[in-house]
Design an enzyme around this catalytic site. Structure first.
Site, mmCIF file in Angstrom:
data_model
loop_
_atom_site.group_PDB
_atom_site.id
_atom_site.type_symbol
_atom_site.label_atom_id
_atom_site.label_comp_id
_atom_site.label_asym_id
_atom_site.label_seq_id
_atom_site.Cartn_x
_atom_site.Cartn_y
_atom_site.Cartn_z
ATOM 1 N N CYS A 91 -6.358 -32.321 6.700
ATOM 2 C CA CYS A 91 -6.584 -31.329 5.648
ATOM 3 C C CYS A 91 -7.513 -31.850 4.569
ATOM 4 O O CYS A 91 -7.878 -31.122 3.657
ATOM 5 C CB CYS A 91 -5.260 -30.900 5.041
ATOM 6 S SG CYS A 91 -4.205 -32.276 4.627
ATOM 7 N N CYS A 149 -9.942 -23.189 2.730
ATOM 8 C CA CYS A 149 -8.553 -22.896 2.366
ATOM 9 C C CYS A 149 -7.820 -24.180 1.984
ATOM 10 O O CYS A 149 -7.130 -24.235 0.962
ATOM 11 C CB CYS A 149 -7.853 -22.185 3.531
ATOM 12 S SG CYS A 149 -6.193 -21.638 3.156
HETATM 13 S S1 SF4 Z 1 -3.189 -25.935 6.358
HETATM 14 FE FE1 SF4 Z 1 -4.985 -25.665 5.068
HETATM 15 S S2 SF4 Z 1 -6.044 -23.913 6.020
HETATM 16 FE FE2 SF4 Z 1 -3.936 -23.831 6.732
HETATM 17 S S3 SF4 Z 1 -2.880 -22.464 5.279
HETATM 18 FE FE3 SF4 Z 1 -2.552 -24.607 4.615
HETATM 19 S S4 SF4 Z 1 -4.143 -24.936 3.103
HETATM 20 FE FE4 SF4 Z 1 -4.770 -23.127 4.293
#
Ligand code: SF4
Length: 237
Positions: free
Chosen positions: A224, A115
């Site tokens: 991240c 993600c």
């Molecule tokens: S922190 Fe990373 S895993 Fe969580 S919603 Fe945002 S992009 Fe997606």
């Protein structure tokens, strides 16, 4: 590329004891295509304050993952209004509903690395390909991965220079600047959220806990992927 015109090692040594404003001035004079990617943490708000008050010709953008807190979107607007600036939105290729159709709902719960790759790393890489250097708001004492960050470094992962004007600052120094200069900040900081990212992956932290322990709570993940070295070598939110 500005990479070729800057001796990174020499610049990092010379700027190690420079003030954040001096670092930002140096960067704006030496790097033609320069941007600041803010995640709207307190550190980012300080850098925006310095850039705006010095009227430095530095592009500003944020990664809008589509799942930021309402309080973060509100802070974004407050900063633009106070300083008369534009903070551009850089968005992923897919909206959250489009991502859910392809990868299933709530990908962050099942595959947070994937993600983050789709919603942060890929859009960031695309955006940074237009610039010679990016400014970040990281501090050395935030995480073990950031402990060796220099004021100026070559960002091998994204292929440009990386400038970290607050890298030597402490948490207390950041907040002293915020209060002394009436810098807008995220109201969630006053509600137990010392580090704020996407809403599904950020939880409140109890007093005395690691400030970043509310990010991806219950998972081993700490970053991240924006400031972590990849397999080849070197370093928003
Ligand atoms: S922190 Fe990373 S895993 Fe969580 S919603 Fe945002 S992009 Fe997606």
């Amino acid at each position: 590329m500005a990479d070729d015109r800057v001796d990174v090692t020499v610049a990092a040594q010379e700027l190690e004891t420079a003030s954040a404003v001096e670092i930002l001035r140096w960067a704006s004079q030496r790097v033609p295509k320069l941007t600041f990617a803010t995640g709207f943490g307190a550190e980012g708000c300080v850098i925006i304050d310095l850039i705006a008050r010095e009227r430095l010709p530095i592009d500003l953008f944020t990664l809008d993952t589509g799942v930021l807190f309402p309080e973060t979107y509100e802070l974004w607007k407050r900063l633009e209004d106070k300083y008369g600036i534009e903070i551009r939105a850089v968005r992923p290729a897919q909206t959250i509903p489009e991502q859910a159709l392809v990868h299933g709902p709530a990908l962050w719960d099942r595959a947070s690395d994937r993600c983050c790759e789709l919603r942060k790393v890929v859009p960031l890489r695309h955006e940074l390909s237009k610039f010679d250097a990016w400014i970040t708001a990281i501090r050395r004492d935030q995480t073990a991965q950031r402990a060796n960050a220099r004021v100026v470094e070559r960002d091998v992962k994204f292929g440009l220079l990386k400038i970290n004007p607050l890298v030597t600052w402490s948490h207390d120094a950041v907040w002293a600047h915020v209060y002394a200069n009436d810098v807008p900040y995220n109201v969630l900081h006053d509600r137990g959220f010392p580090s704020i990212g996407c809403q599904p992956c950020t939880a409140a932290v109890a007093p005395g806990e690691d400030p970043r322990s509310g990010r991806w709570k219950g998972k081993a993940k700490q970053e991240c992927g924006l400031h972590v070295a990849d397999a080849r070598g070197s370093d928003a939110a």
